[in-house]
Design a protein around this motif. Structure first.
Motif, mmCIF file in Angstrom:
data_model
loop_
_atom_site.group_PDB
_atom_site.id
_atom_site.type_symbol
_atom_site.label_atom_id
_atom_site.label_comp_id
_atom_site.label_asym_id
_atom_site.label_seq_id
_atom_site.Cartn_x
_atom_site.Cartn_y
_atom_site.Cartn_z
ATOM 1 N N ILE A 36 13.668 -0.274 -6.883
ATOM 2 C CA ILE A 36 12.912 0.297 -5.778
ATOM 3 C C ILE A 36 13.522 -0.071 -4.430
ATOM 4 C CG2 ILE A 36 10.641 0.416 -4.714
ATOM 5 C CD1 ILE A 36 9.567 -0.631 -7.425
ATOM 6 N N SER A 37 13.637 0.948 -3.549
ATOM 7 C CA SER A 37 14.084 0.670 -2.187
ATOM 8 C C SER A 37 12.895 0.632 -1.221
ATOM 9 C CB SER A 37 15.120 1.687 -1.725
ATOM 10 O OG SER A 37 14.586 2.980 -1.741
ATOM 11 N N TYR A 38 11.851 1.435 -1.494
ATOM 12 C CA TYR A 38 10.629 1.349 -0.680
ATOM 13 C C TYR A 38 9.465 1.992 -1.421
ATOM 14 C CZ TYR A 38 11.291 6.245 0.842
ATOM 15 O OH TYR A 38 11.443 7.600 0.891
ATOM 16 N N ILE A 39 8.261 1.747 -0.900
ATOM 17 C CA ILE A 39 7.023 2.289 -1.467
ATOM 18 C C ILE A 39 6.356 3.121 -0.373
ATOM 19 C CG2 ILE A 39 5.726 0.218 -0.813
ATOM 20 C CD1 ILE A 39 4.029 0.575 -3.289
ATOM 21 N N SER A 40 5.619 4.163 -0.756
ATOM 22 C CA SER A 40 4.923 4.968 0.247
ATOM 23 C C SER A 40 3.505 5.299 -0.206
ATOM 24 C CB SER A 40 5.679 6.268 0.534
ATOM 25 O OG SER A 40 5.451 7.203 -0.487
ATOM 26 N N VAL A 41 2.653 5.505 0.797
ATOM 27 C CA VAL A 41 1.321 6.068 0.579
ATOM 28 C C VAL A 41 1.411 7.476 1.144
ATOM 29 C CG1 VAL A 41 -1.125 5.908 1.103
ATOM 30 C CG2 VAL A 41 0.212 3.829 0.877
ATOM 31 N N THR A 89 -6.587 2.715 -1.415
ATOM 32 C CA THR A 89 -5.219 3.098 -1.763
ATOM 33 C C THR A 89 -4.220 2.360 -0.883
ATOM 34 O OG1 THR A 89 -6.032 5.290 -2.356
ATOM 35 C CG2 THR A 89 -3.663 5.059 -2.078
ATOM 36 N N LYS A 90 -4.485 2.320 0.416
ATOM 37 C CA LYS A 90 -3.580 1.627 1.334
ATOM 38 C C LYS A 90 -3.554 0.129 1.032
ATOM 39 C CE LYS A 90 -2.341 1.316 6.179
ATOM 40 N NZ LYS A 90 -2.689 1.724 7.532
ATOM 41 N N SER A 91 -4.702 -0.441 0.715
ATOM 42 C CA SER A 91 -4.768 -1.861 0.371
ATOM 43 C C SER A 91 -3.945 -2.168 -0.882
ATOM 44 C CB SER A 91 -6.227 -2.275 0.158
ATOM 45 O OG SER A 91 -6.306 -3.588 -0.317
ATOM 46 N N ALA A 92 -4.035 -1.296 -1.887
ATOM 47 C CA ALA A 92 -3.245 -1.477 -3.115
ATOM 48 C C ALA A 92 -1.757 -1.380 -2.800
ATOM 49 C CB ALA A 92 -3.641 -0.433 -4.152
ATOM 50 N N ALA A 93 -1.364 -0.432 -1.940
ATOM 51 C CA ALA A 93 0.048 -0.275 -1.569
ATOM 52 C C ALA A 93 0.557 -1.505 -0.821
ATOM 53 C CB ALA A 93 0.239 0.980 -0.719
ATOM 54 N N VAL A 94 -0.274 -2.064 0.057
ATOM 55 C CA VAL A 94 0.107 -3.274 0.790
ATOM 56 C C VAL A 94 0.287 -4.443 -0.178
ATOM 57 C CG1 VAL A 94 -0.733 -5.005 2.438
ATOM 58 C CG2 VAL A 94 -0.854 -2.574 3.011
ATOM 59 N N GLN A 95 -0.604 -4.557 -1.159
ATOM 60 C CA GLN A 95 -0.478 -5.634 -2.145
ATOM 61 C C GLN A 95 0.808 -5.486 -2.956
ATOM 62 O OE1 GLN A 95 -4.004 -6.051 -4.545
ATOM 63 N NE2 GLN A 95 -5.330 -6.010 -2.755
ATOM 64 N N ILE A 96 1.134 -4.267 -3.365
ATOM 65 C CA ILE A 96 2.373 -4.021 -4.113
ATOM 66 C C ILE A 96 3.576 -4.321 -3.219
ATOM 67 C CG2 ILE A 96 3.784 -2.246 -5.229
ATOM 68 C CD1 ILE A 96 1.068 -0.914 -6.017
ATOM 69 N N ASN A 97 3.497 -3.880 -1.968
ATOM 70 C CA ASN A 97 4.553 -4.130 -0.985
ATOM 71 C C ASN A 97 4.819 -5.627 -0.828
ATOM 72 O OD1 ASN A 97 4.055 -4.960 2.189
ATOM 73 N ND2 ASN A 97 5.903 -3.752 1.913
ATOM 74 N N ASN A 101 8.004 -7.348 -2.260
ATOM 75 C CA ASN A 101 8.781 -7.630 -1.055
ATOM 76 C C ASN A 101 9.720 -6.464 -0.712
ATOM 77 O OD1 ASN A 101 9.497 -9.104 1.172
ATOM 78 N ND2 ASN A 101 11.148 -10.179 0.116
ATOM 79 N N ILE A 102 9.131 -5.270 -0.602
ATOM 80 C CA ILE A 102 9.880 -4.061 -0.256
ATOM 81 C C ILE A 102 9.175 -3.363 0.906
ATOM 82 C CG2 ILE A 102 10.897 -3.632 -2.527
ATOM 83 C CD1 ILE A 102 8.590 -1.718 -3.084
ATOM 84 N N PRO A 103 9.866 -2.527 1.677
ATOM 85 C CA PRO A 103 9.246 -1.822 2.801
ATOM 86 C C PRO A 103 8.162 -0.837 2.336
ATOM 87 C CG PRO A 103 11.638 -1.733 2.969
ATOM 88 C CD PRO A 103 11.307 -2.293 1.615
ATOM 89 N N LEU A 104 7.176 -0.612 3.220
ATOM 90 C CA LEU A 104 6.063 0.305 2.947
ATOM 91 C C LEU A 104 6.023 1.381 4.019
ATOM 92 C CD1 LEU A 104 3.409 1.190 1.568
ATOM 93 C CD2 LEU A 104 2.248 -0.580 2.896
ATOM 94 N N LEU A 105 6.006 2.647 3.585
ATOM 95 C CA LEU A 105 5.949 3.794 4.485
ATOM 96 C C LEU A 105 4.576 4.445 4.385
ATOM 97 C CD1 LEU A 105 7.503 5.768 6.383
ATOM 98 C CD2 LEU A 105 8.047 7.082 4.317
ATOM 99 N N ASP A 106 3.895 4.597 5.525
ATOM 100 C CA ASP A 106 2.625 5.307 5.570
ATOM 101 C C ASP A 106 2.934 6.771 5.859
ATOM 102 O OD1 ASP A 106 0.152 6.416 6.009
ATOM 103 O OD2 ASP A 106 -0.516 4.916 7.455
#
Length: 115
Positions: A36-41, A89-97, A101-106
């Motif tokens: 993974i390079s990044y995660i997004s919501v 959903t955003k809270s779950a994405a932040v926890q995964i992020n 330890n990968i960037p998160l894109l909203d």
């Protein structure tokens, strides 16, 4: 309801699963976690078709997705929730992020923003 839905990530074996939990017992198939390079919501629109005799009815609705992107920008949808569950959903994405330890894109609003 007694059935809950969630995400589990195992960094040791580099796997994830979407599970359903009934009375605390989790059921779901483990899959390999991509590089993974990044995660997004992401806010996405879905359509539901229903047949009403000779006519088709279309119902449009929005959902939120948690997506993982690899280094080739290939998308893996990890989870999808109802539109009313943005905070969860955003809270779950932040926890995964934080866990991976990968960037998160909203990507729920334009312009997209990195969190």
């Amino acid at each position: 309801m007694l059935i809950e839905k969630g995400i589990q990530i195992n960094k040791t074996t580099n796997e994830f699963r979407i599970y359903k939990s009934l009375f605390g017992l989790k059921y779901g198939k483990w899959k390999p976690l991509p590089n993974i390079s990044y995660i997004s919501v992401f806010k996405a629109q879905r359509v539901q078709k229903t047949n009403r005799g000779k006519a088709m009815n279309y119902r449009y609705f929005n959902v939120y997705e948690i997506n993982l992107f690899d280094h080739n920008n290939h998308c893996t949808t990890l989870f999808e929730t109802d539109i009313d569950l943005f905070k969860e959903t955003k809270s779950a994405a932040v926890q995964i992020n934080q866990y991976l330890n990968i960037p998160l894109l909203d990507a729920t609003t334009v312009p997209y923003k990195w969190i």
